[in-house]
Design an enzyme around this catalytic site. Structure first.
Site, mmCIF file in Angstrom:
data_model
loop_
_atom_site.group_PDB
_atom_site.id
_atom_site.type_symbol
_atom_site.label_atom_id
_atom_site.label_comp_id
_atom_site.label_asym_id
_atom_site.label_seq_id
_atom_site.Cartn_x
_atom_site.Cartn_y
_atom_site.Cartn_z
ATOM 1 N N CYS A 1 0.871 -1.172 0.000
ATOM 2 C CA CYS A 1 0.000 0.000 0.000
ATOM 3 C C CYS A 1 0.908 1.222 0.000
ATOM 4 O O CYS A 1 1.984 1.198 0.594
ATOM 5 C CB CYS A 1 -0.882 0.011 1.238
ATOM 6 S SG CYS A 1 -2.073 1.367 1.233
ATOM 7 N N CYS B 1 -3.608 6.182 -0.133
ATOM 8 C CA CYS B 1 -3.169 4.849 -0.563
ATOM 9 C C CYS B 1 -2.927 4.760 -2.065
ATOM 10 O O CYS B 1 -2.650 3.684 -2.596
ATOM 11 C CB CYS B 1 -4.192 3.815 -0.126
ATOM 12 S SG CYS B 1 -4.482 3.844 1.657
ATOM 13 N N LYS C 1 -11.880 -4.472 3.527
ATOM 14 C CA LYS C 1 -11.243 -3.533 4.440
ATOM 15 C C LYS C 1 -12.138 -2.305 4.566
ATOM 16 O O LYS C 1 -12.453 -1.648 3.574
ATOM 17 C CB LYS C 1 -9.870 -3.145 3.901
ATOM 18 C CG LYS C 1 -9.186 -2.080 4.736
ATOM 19 C CD LYS C 1 -7.744 -1.884 4.308
ATOM 20 C CE LYS C 1 -7.088 -0.787 5.116
ATOM 21 N NZ LYS C 1 -5.682 -0.601 4.746
ATOM 22 N N ARG D 1 -10.429 8.200 3.891
ATOM 23 C CA ARG D 1 -10.254 7.120 2.930
ATOM 24 C C ARG D 1 -11.587 6.522 2.462
ATOM 25 O O ARG D 1 -11.638 5.421 1.957
ATOM 26 C CB ARG D 1 -9.425 5.999 3.559
ATOM 27 C CG ARG D 1 -8.045 6.408 4.086
ATOM 28 C CD ARG D 1 -7.088 5.222 4.060
ATOM 29 N NE ARG D 1 -5.964 5.321 4.954
ATOM 30 C CZ ARG D 1 -4.926 6.154 4.802
ATOM 31 N NH1 ARG D 1 -4.879 6.973 3.769
ATOM 32 N NH2 ARG D 1 -3.937 6.134 5.676
ATOM 33 N N GLU E 1 -16.599 -8.108 -2.546
ATOM 34 C CA GLU E 1 -15.169 -7.767 -2.587
ATOM 35 C C GLU E 1 -14.318 -9.035 -2.475
ATOM 36 O O GLU E 1 -13.334 -9.207 -3.199
ATOM 37 C CB GLU E 1 -14.812 -6.814 -1.438
ATOM 38 C CG GLU E 1 -15.231 -5.365 -1.646
ATOM 39 C CD GLU E 1 -14.293 -4.611 -2.584
ATOM 40 O OE1 GLU E 1 -13.374 -5.230 -3.155
ATOM 41 O OE2 GLU E 1 -14.491 -3.393 -2.755
ATOM 42 N N LYS F 1 -11.081 -6.848 7.778
ATOM 43 C CA LYS F 1 -10.393 -5.893 8.636
ATOM 44 C C LYS F 1 -11.251 -4.666 8.864
ATOM 45 O O LYS F 1 -11.762 -4.124 7.903
ATOM 46 C CB LYS F 1 -9.080 -5.502 7.965
ATOM 47 C CG LYS F 1 -8.319 -4.422 8.672
ATOM 48 C CD LYS F 1 -7.105 -4.029 7.881
ATOM 49 C CE LYS F 1 -6.483 -2.830 8.581
ATOM 50 N NZ LYS F 1 -5.544 -2.160 7.769
ATOM 51 N N SER G 1 -5.093 -1.913 15.316
ATOM 52 C CA SER G 1 -4.450 -1.131 16.379
ATOM 53 C C SER G 1 -5.431 -0.537 17.394
ATOM 54 O O SER G 1 -5.144 -0.506 18.586
ATOM 55 C CB SER G 1 -3.623 -0.013 15.741
ATOM 56 O OG SER G 1 -4.447 0.827 14.945
HETATM 57 C C1 PBG Z 1 -2.390 0.616 5.087
HETATM 58 C C2 PBG Z 1 -2.849 -0.051 6.328
HETATM 59 C C3 PBG Z 1 -3.564 0.470 7.424
HETATM 60 C C4 PBG Z 1 -3.628 -0.554 8.365
HETATM 61 C C5 PBG Z 1 -3.015 -1.659 7.809
HETATM 62 N N1 PBG Z 1 -2.561 -1.332 6.542
HETATM 63 C C6 PBG Z 1 -4.049 1.826 7.704
HETATM 64 C C7 PBG Z 1 -5.136 2.410 6.922
HETATM 65 O O1 PBG Z 1 -5.721 1.816 6.039
HETATM 66 O O2 PBG Z 1 -5.394 3.581 7.178
HETATM 67 C C8 PBG Z 1 -4.255 -0.450 9.737
HETATM 68 C C9 PBG Z 1 -3.763 -1.455 10.732
HETATM 69 C C10 PBG Z 1 -4.146 -1.183 12.135
HETATM 70 O O3 PBG Z 1 -4.904 -0.251 12.472
HETATM 71 O O4 PBG Z 1 -3.662 -1.943 12.981
HETATM 72 N N2 PBG Z 1 -3.339 1.070 4.240
#
Ligand code: PBG
Length: 348
Positions: free
Chosen positions: A120, A130, A221, A243, A259, A274, A300
């Site tokens: 990404c 992204c 996602k 996003r 998807e 996710k 996270s």
């Molecule tokens: C990259 C990406 C993200 C995460 C994983 N790959 C951030 C986003 O999409 O903003 C988030 C992972 C997490 O919050 O632990 N695009």
């Protein structure tokens, strides 16, 4: 027959009985541990927004990966924080980029540890998005140029959910995935949510002899508020807007299944949902419908909610962690990407 002949508590009387009838178990084999690699030397710096997580420079990351491997965790997922960002995110596919260096270092120290790479551009672009935005020259070259579109494009970076140039981004993502494969990645994981990226990545890998590199697609996602601590850690907060024009609306479940279906058709080997916790229904529906391995990302924000609550003395950190991981598996995930992987492995 009912009570008192039937007493559900009989099978809960002691730990051995409970162990025997347990339907779901979290295994160390199910876990993937994310690692943040940052440009520099000799670095192992705590990440302020994420308890127990560190930024490693490429020369230090292999020692951490070896510890992960010793705990029995099968794979790490690499994120890169480059030295330089630009509009296109060029460092993402540089042969000497941070992730490329990290892959080589890890593979030479622990060849059996699987290396998964996040594909990404958001950590590499100056916009923090992204993908790339349409340049005026590209627009002029495009088909059917119309003043209406021009107006929209000129405003693309000013709206709250700016519109990224999907097709121009595919080429860059493919270059990035290829450079990870060349450095020795076992699995590439596109997380950008551009349409057609799995096909683009699959094609470039096939054409360059990397037919054995697997694709773990971040297929479903969502545009989630739970990525906050990660964006601080990865320095990938968008410079403007959000996003939502590329990541999914949290309200949509059927769309998530489409998807996933499309990514499988395009050549994904494994698919991901996710975040995990607010999306357990999606994991379950994906499990019922598709026979491929399904991964879920315990993101996270989920990780830090638990740490914050535990730090405030509100709940038992390890018990809550194991319950969280068990629920993700019970929903139907085979694989869990989690910052808890090391902690859980030590307990299991
Ligand atoms: C990259 C990406 C993200 C995460 C994983 N790959 C951030 C986003 O999409 O903003 C988030 C992972 C997490 O919050 O632990 N695009």
């Amino acid at each position: 027959m009912g009570f008192p002949e039937i007493r559900m508590r009989r099978l809960r009387t002691n730990a051995t009985m409970r162990r025997m009838v347990r339907e779901t178990t979290v295994r160390v084999d199910d876990l993937i541990y994310p690692l943040f690699v940052r440009a520099g030397q000799g670095l192992k710096t705590p990440i302020p927004s994420m308890t127990d997580c560190f930024h490693f420079s490429p020369d230090r990351v292999a020692e951490e990966a070896a510890e992960v491997a010793d705990l029995g965790v099968p794979a790490v997922l690499l994120f890169g924080l480059p030295a330089q960002k630009d509009e296109k995110g060029s460092e993402a596919w540089s042969e000497d980029g941070v992730v490329q260096q990290a892959i080589r270092a890890i593979k030479s120290r622990t060849p059996d540890l699987l290396v998964v790479t996040d594909v990404c551009l958001c950590e590499y672009t100056s916009t923090g998005h992204c993908g790339v935005f349409r340049s005026p020259s590209a627009r002029d070259r495009g088909m059917g140029f119309q003043p209406m579109n021009h107006r929209q494009d000129a405003d693309a970076t000013k709206t709250s959910s700016p519109r990224i140039d999907n097709d121009a981004t595919l080429e860059l993502l493919a270059k990035m995935a290829l450079s990870h494969a060349q450095a020795g990645a076992d699995i590439v994981a596109p997380s950008d949510m551009m349409d057609g990226r799995v096909r683009a990545v699959r094609q470039v890998l096939e054409c360059n002899g990397f037919d054995e590199v697997a694709i773990l697609s971040y297929a479903a996602k969502f545009a989630s508020a739970f990525y906050g601590p990660f964006r601080d850690a990865a320095e990938s907060t968008p410079a403007f807007g959000d996003r939502k024009s590329y990541q999914m609306d949290p309200a949509n479940a059927r769309e998530a299944l489409r998807e996933i279906e499309l990514d499988l058709e395009e050549g994904a080997d494994l698919v991901m949902v996710k975040p995990a916790l607010s999306y357990l229904d999606i994991i379950r529906r994906a499990r019922e419908r598709f026979d491929c391995p399904i991964a879920a990302y315990n993101v996270s924000g989920e990780y830090m909610m638990l740490h914050a609550a535990a730090a405030a003395g509100l709940l038992d950190r390890d018990a809550a962690m194991l319950e969280m991981l068990t629920s993700i598996k019970r929903a139907g995930a085979d694989i869990v990407l989690t910052y808890f992987a090391k902690r859980a492995a030590k307990l299991l």
